[in-house]
Design an enzyme around this catalytic site. Structure first.
Site, short mmCIF file in Angstrom:
data_model
loop_
_atom_site.label_atom_id
_atom_site.label_comp_id
_atom_site.label_asym_id
_atom_site.label_seq_id
_atom_site.Cartn_x
_atom_site.Cartn_y
_atom_site.Cartn_z
N LYS A 1 -8.04 1.62 1.74
CA LYS A 1 -7.07 1.26 2.76
C LYS A 1 -7.59 1.42 4.19
O LYS A 1 -6.80 1.42 5.13
CB LYS A 1 -5.81 2.10 2.59
CG LYS A 1 -5.14 1.95 1.23
CD LYS A 1 -3.90 2.81 1.16
CE LYS A 1 -3.30 2.79 -0.23
NZ LYS A 1 -2.10 3.66 -0.31
N THR B 1 0.83 -1.20 0.00
CA THR B 1 0.00 0.00 0.00
C THR B 1 0.86 1.25 0.00
O THR B 1 0.38 2.34 -0.31
CB THR B 1 -0.92 0.03 1.23
OG1 THR B 1 -0.14 -0.06 2.41
CG2 THR B 1 -1.92 -1.10 1.18
N GLY B 2 2.17 1.12 0.33
CA GLY B 2 2.98 2.33 0.42
C GLY B 2 2.33 3.21 1.46
O GLY B 2 2.40 2.93 2.63
N THR B 3 1.71 4.27 1.05
CA THR B 3 0.62 4.88 1.80
C THR B 3 0.94 6.02 2.73
O THR B 3 2.04 6.15 3.24
CB THR B 3 -0.14 3.81 2.58
OG1 THR B 3 -1.43 3.72 2.10
CG2 THR B 3 -0.17 3.98 4.03
N THR B 4 -0.08 6.81 2.97
CA THR B 4 -0.14 7.75 4.08
C THR B 4 -1.49 7.53 4.77
O THR B 4 -2.53 7.65 4.13
CB THR B 4 -0.05 9.21 3.59
OG1 THR B 4 1.17 9.39 2.86
CG2 THR B 4 -0.08 10.17 4.76
#
Length: 232
Positions: free
Chosen positions: A72, A37-40
């Site tokens: 997410k 997801t990598g993500t923030t």
């Protein structure tokens, strides 16, 4: 050697009466082919509830955008939501397992689990389970008020008024801390969270493609998808 005497391990020999030791097979996780997801992801607690916000991008090996429409954040409890951070498969498996355990807990005890107890359960699962590289945020509301917890891959559980996890956290934290106030309304917290995710998406290749926001209060969990311009 006396034929009645068994060989000693000290002699460099393995006893014929002991099982032969081997090695566990490799898990086969290849960083370059794992969907992440990598993500923030951001959680903000207010007097009226909790805002949990994430971006919508998934990547392969952190280099190639494999999906632009990932949700997410998932409802994990009638009044709690949990984010997906890390490998997609690990995060999805974590949520399924945690939901099942929460259902068992509530059936056995005849009542809803408190949010701190849910956070502790999630930490125990993260520490003891086979979940690959997860770092979720849990946001929920119970009779004691609003709660936000971050859960690290080793099972550490930390409560705060607001928190950020994921690859974009350094940029998001700067934006969040410059705008956060103790008396934010739910609408204001939603805008602050959206601004922090948007800022992270400008610099972090693992974050982007809009927002998913969960609004959690005593009535339940509402999850919606937005573009940055919808809220900023």
């Amino acid at each position: 050697m006396d034929p009645t005497q068994q060989p000693s391990l000290d002699d460099g020999m393995q006893s014929p009466y002991e099982p032969e030791l081997g090695t566990l097979p490799s898990s086969g996780n290849d960083e370059e082919t794992v969907n992440k997801t990598g993500t923030t992801t951001i959680g903000i607690a207010t007097d009226d509830g909790v805002i949990v916000a994430t971006d919508r991008r998934a990547s392969l090996g952190g280099r190639f955008v494999s999906n632009k429409n990932v949700q997410k954040v998932e409802q994990i409890h009638p009044t709690a939501a949990l984010t997906l951070v890390g490998s997609v498969g690990g995060a999805q498996s974590f949520i399924r397992s945690l939901r099942a355990e929460v259902n068992l807990y509530e059936v056995r005890r005849g009542g809803n689990i408190s949010i701190p107890a849910l956070a502790t359960l999630a930490g125990n699962f993260a520490r003891g389970g086979p979940f690959f590289a997860i770092n979720p945020i849990l946001g929920g509301v119970d009779e004691d008020g609003s709660h936000v917890f971050s859960i690290d891959p080793a099972g550490g559980v930390m409560k705060d008024d607001y928190t950020v996890t994921g690859s974009g956290l350094t940029v998001a934290y700067g934006t969040l801390e410059s705008q956060y106030e103790d008396d934010l309304s739910m609408e204001e917290a939603r805008t602050v969270a959206a601004d922090a995710v948007s800022a992270a998406a400008e610099r972090d290749t693992g974050s982007g493609n809009g927002l998913v926001i969960a609004e959690v209060d005593q009535e339940g969990v509402e999850i919606d998808t937005y573009e940055y311009d919808d809220l900023l």
